[in-house]
Design a protein around this motif. Structure first.
Motif, PDB file in Angstrom:
ATOM      1  N   PRO A 115      10.248   3.019  11.746  1.00 52.87           N
ATOM      2  CA  PRO A 115       9.315   3.701  10.845  1.00 52.87           C
ATOM      3  C   PRO A 115       8.670   4.892  11.565  1.00 52.87           C
ATOM      4  O   PRO A 115       8.450   4.850  12.780  1.00 52.87           O
ATOM      5  N   GLN A 116       8.375   5.938  10.812  1.00 59.77           N
ATOM      6  CA  GLN A 116       7.859   7.169  11.418  1.00 59.77           C
ATOM      7  C   GLN A 116       6.572   6.947  12.197  1.00 59.77           C
ATOM      8  O   GLN A 116       6.344   7.577  13.236  1.00 59.77           O
ATOM      9  N   SER A 117       5.718   6.039  11.736  1.00 56.08           N
ATOM     10  CA  SER A 117       4.445   5.810  12.439  1.00 56.08           C
ATOM     11  C   SER A 117       4.681   5.268  13.846  1.00 56.08           C
ATOM     12  O   SER A 117       3.911   5.569  14.763  1.00 56.08           O
ATOM     13  N   LEU A 118       5.738   4.472  14.034  1.00 52.06           N
ATOM     14  CA  LEU A 118       6.035   3.954  15.376  1.00 52.06           C
ATOM     15  C   LEU A 118       6.600   5.051  16.269  1.00 52.06           C
ATOM     16  O   LEU A 118       6.348   5.068  17.484  1.00 52.06           O
ATOM     17  N   ALA A 119       7.353   5.974  15.678  1.00 54.93           N
ATOM     18  CA  ALA A 119       7.842   7.107  16.470  1.00 54.93           C
ATOM     19  C   ALA A 119       6.675   7.957  16.949  1.00 54.93           C
ATOM     20  O   ALA A 119       6.670   8.456  18.086  1.00 54.93           O
ATOM     21  N   ARG A 120       5.667   8.112  16.108  1.00 56.23           N
ATOM     22  CA  ARG A 120       4.482   8.873  16.507  1.00 56.23           C
ATOM     23  C   ARG A 120       3.658   8.103  17.537  1.00 56.23           C
ATOM     24  O   ARG A 120       3.124   8.693  18.477  1.00 56.23           O
ATOM     25  N   LEU A 121       3.562   6.805  17.351  1.00 56.05           N
ATOM     26  CA  LEU A 121       2.779   5.984  18.271  1.00 56.05           C
ATOM     27  C   LEU A 121       3.340   6.059  19.692  1.00 56.05           C
ATOM     28  O   LEU A 121       2.588   6.134  20.664  1.00 56.05           O
ATOM     29  N   LEU A 175       0.809  -1.215   0.000  1.00 53.55           N
ATOM     30  CA  LEU A 175       0.000   0.000   0.000  1.00 53.55           C
ATOM     31  C   LEU A 175       0.846   1.272   0.000  1.00 53.55           C
ATOM     32  O   LEU A 175       0.599   2.174  -0.786  1.00 53.55           O
ATOM     33  N   TYR A 176       1.823   1.343   0.875  1.00 50.34           N
ATOM     34  CA  TYR A 176       2.677   2.533   0.921  1.00 50.34           C
ATOM     35  C   TYR A 176       3.974   2.208   1.651  1.00 50.34           C
ATOM     36  O   TYR A 176       4.092   1.177   2.323  1.00 50.34           O
ATOM     37  N   THR A 177       4.959   3.094   1.494  1.00 47.77           N
ATOM     38  CA  THR A 177       6.258   2.953   2.139  1.00 47.77           C
ATOM     39  C   THR A 177       6.457   4.098   3.114  1.00 47.77           C
ATOM     40  O   THR A 177       6.218   5.260   2.772  1.00 47.77           O
ATOM     41  N   GLU A 178       6.884   3.775   4.317  1.00 52.38           N
ATOM     42  CA  GLU A 178       7.036   4.782   5.364  1.00 52.38           C
ATOM     43  C   GLU A 178       8.430   5.408   5.364  1.00 52.38           C
ATOM     44  O   GLU A 178       9.409   4.774   4.949  1.00 52.38           O
ATOM     45  N   THR A 179       8.506   6.621   5.883  1.00 52.44           N
ATOM     46  CA  THR A 179       9.788   7.279   6.127  1.00 52.44           C
ATOM     47  C   THR A 179      10.427   6.668   7.371  1.00 52.44           C
ATOM     48  O   THR A 179       9.750   6.398   8.357  1.00 52.44           O
ATOM     49  N   THR A 180      11.730   6.443   7.308  1.00 53.35           N
ATOM     50  CA  THR A 180      12.463   5.914   8.464  1.00 53.35           C
ATOM     51  C   THR A 180      13.073   7.079   9.237  1.00 53.35           C
ATOM     52  O   THR A 180      13.660   7.989   8.644  1.00 53.35           O
ATOM     53  N   VAL A 181      12.936   7.046  10.560  1.00 57.72           N
ATOM     54  CA  VAL A 181      13.414   8.145  11.398  1.00 57.72           C
ATOM     55  C   VAL A 181      14.245   7.595  12.552  1.00 57.72           C
ATOM     56  O   VAL A 181      14.169   6.406  12.888  1.00 57.72           O
ATOM     57  N   ASP A 209       9.656  14.422  25.881  1.00 55.43           N
ATOM     58  CA  ASP A 209      11.096  14.638  26.021  1.00 55.43           C
ATOM     59  C   ASP A 209      11.898  14.040  24.862  1.00 55.43           C
ATOM     60  O   ASP A 209      13.133  14.081  24.881  1.00 55.43           O
ATOM     61  N   LEU A 210      11.195  13.489  23.855  1.00 55.98           N
ATOM     62  CA  LEU A 210      11.872  12.895  22.701  1.00 55.98           C
ATOM     63  C   LEU A 210      11.428  13.570  21.410  1.00 55.98           C
ATOM     64  O   LEU A 210      10.352  14.180  21.346  1.00 55.98           O
ATOM     65  N   THR A 211      12.244  13.447  20.379  1.00 55.35           N
ATOM     66  CA  THR A 211      11.888  13.919  19.046  1.00 55.35           C
ATOM     67  C   THR A 211      12.481  12.940  18.041  1.00 55.35           C
ATOM     68  O   THR A 211      13.155  11.972  18.404  1.00 55.35           O
ATOM     69  N   TYR A 212      12.246  13.172  16.748  1.00 56.74           N
ATOM     70  CA  TYR A 212      12.795  12.271  15.735  1.00 56.74           C
ATOM     71  C   TYR A 212      13.131  13.044  14.468  1.00 56.74           C
ATOM     72  O   TYR A 212      12.572  14.117  14.207  1.00 56.74           O
ATOM     73  N   ARG A 213      14.066  12.493  13.691  1.00 56.97           N
ATOM     74  CA  ARG A 213      14.506  13.095  12.441  1.00 56.97           C
ATOM     75  C   ARG A 213      14.621  12.007  11.369  1.00 56.97           C
ATOM     76  O   ARG A 213      14.979  10.862  11.675  1.00 56.97           O
ATOM     77  N   PRO A 214      14.332  12.342  10.094  1.00 58.92           N
ATOM     78  CA  PRO A 214      14.476  11.355   9.014  1.00 58.92           C
ATOM     79  C   PRO A 214      15.921  10.871   8.883  1.00 58.92           C
ATOM     80  O   PRO A 214      16.870  11.622   9.121  1.00 58.92           O
ATOM     81  N   VAL A 215      16.056   9.607   8.492  1.00 54.97           N
ATOM     82  CA  VAL A 215      17.373   8.990   8.308  1.00 54.97           C
ATOM     83  C   VAL A 215      17.497   8.510   6.865  1.00 54.97           C
ATOM     84  O   VAL A 215      16.679   7.691   6.405  1.00 54.97           O
ATOM     85  N   SER A 216      18.507   8.988   6.149  1.00 51.28           N
ATOM     86  CA  SER A 216      18.754   8.507   4.788  1.00 51.28           C
ATOM     87  C   SER A 216      19.694   7.305   4.837  1.00 51.28           C
ATOM     88  O   SER A 216      20.510   7.166   5.746  1.00 51.28           O
ATOM     89  N   GLY A 217      19.556   6.431   3.845  1.00 50.18           N
ATOM     90  CA  GLY A 217      20.399   5.249   3.773  1.00 50.18           C
ATOM     91  C   GLY A 217      19.932   4.112   4.642  1.00 50.18           C
ATOM     92  O   GLY A 217      20.636   3.086   4.745  1.00 50.18           O
TER      93      GLY A 217
END
Length: 269
Positions: A147-153, A74-80, A158-166
């Protein structure tokens, strides 16, 4: 009759992080007489839940063992990468896996990214779950790539996240037993693929009134002549204009005849 067909509802399994709410809403609008029941499952148990008939279909993460299962990506998630808010990574917009070389990167047992080679330095032990790994990140033990959805879940103030390339990416798919492609499954496939009500495959599960047929205008855009024989619209306008021109023409001719000068009469000899 199969187990899926015997049910009076449609059971949909989904793994953490996947949000089926939009599709559930569309299902309830189109099939109000067939309740949709949601079942939360872990990524590891999701394929077996489908095989043993505990759910009709499931939203899960690839790759999975495709034996006896059909799947539609269905779709591909951004990795963070999840980091404490005071970490240096929080000051940038994006990082690469090479930027994590000096950090401890946690690798939970329920990881869904399928790493060939983990970035950073390994921890002494692998956390049992992603939720446990999030707690360790908050405690300053290491970082976590998900995956970004798990970071949101598992969001924490006190935490944050940033996209990771590679980094590997997580693909979400709709899966179901290949021998159990029922009409209900076909309807849900149509919903996640964005099909309209009329294009959804499978036998109709509810009836609705057909849309009224729209009347098409004439090819030239003119109104049709009514049954009484009187012209309307442009036809009537042309007829009226023709009659006016005819009257104007006859009046002008009479005026011209009256205005002709007559010569002097000849004398008789």
């Amino acid at each position: 009759m199969t187990l899926s067909e015997a049910r009076t509802s449609f059971r949909l399994a989904y793994v953490p992080g996947v949000t089926p709410g939009k599709w559930v809403r569309i299902w309830n609008e189109r099939l109000p007489d067939v309740p949709l029941d949601l079942v939360t499952v872990s990524p590891a148990e999701a394929p077996d839940v489908l095989r043993n008939g505990a759910a009709d279909a499931g939203l899960l993460r690839l790759p999975i063992d495709r034996t006896d299962l059909s799947a539609i990506p269905l779709y591909t998630e951004t990795t963070v990468v999840v980091v404490p808010k005071d970490h240096i990574i929080a000051a940038v917009d994006e990082v690469s896996t090479e930027d994590l070389a000096d950090d401890i990167v946690l690798h939970p047992l329920d990881d869904t990214l399928g790493w060939e080679r983990m970035p950073g330095r390994p921890a002494n032990e692998r956390p049992a779950t992603t939720a446990d790994a999030i707690e360790l990140v908050a405690a300053g033990v290491g970082l976590l790539v998900v995956p970004q959805s798990l970071a949101r879940l598992h969001h924490r103030r006190d935490l944050t996240y940033r996209p990771v390339s590679g980094a590997p990416e997580s693909r979400v798919a709709l899966s179901w037993p290949e021998d159990e492609t029922t009409d209900l499954v076909e309807h849900f496939i149509g919903i996640v693929r964005g099909r309209t009500v009329n294009s959804t495959r499978g036998r109709p599960l509810s009836t609705s009134q057909p849309a009224p047929e729209r009347k098409r205008p004439d090819a030239d855009g003119a109104r049709r002549k009514p049954a009484g024989g009187k012209a309307t619209g442009r036809t009537a306008g042309k007829a009226a204009g023709a009659g006016k021109s005819a009257r104007s023409g006859s009046g002008g001719g009479a005026k011209s005849a009256k205005g002709v000068k007559r010569g002097k009469p000849r004398r008789r000899s």
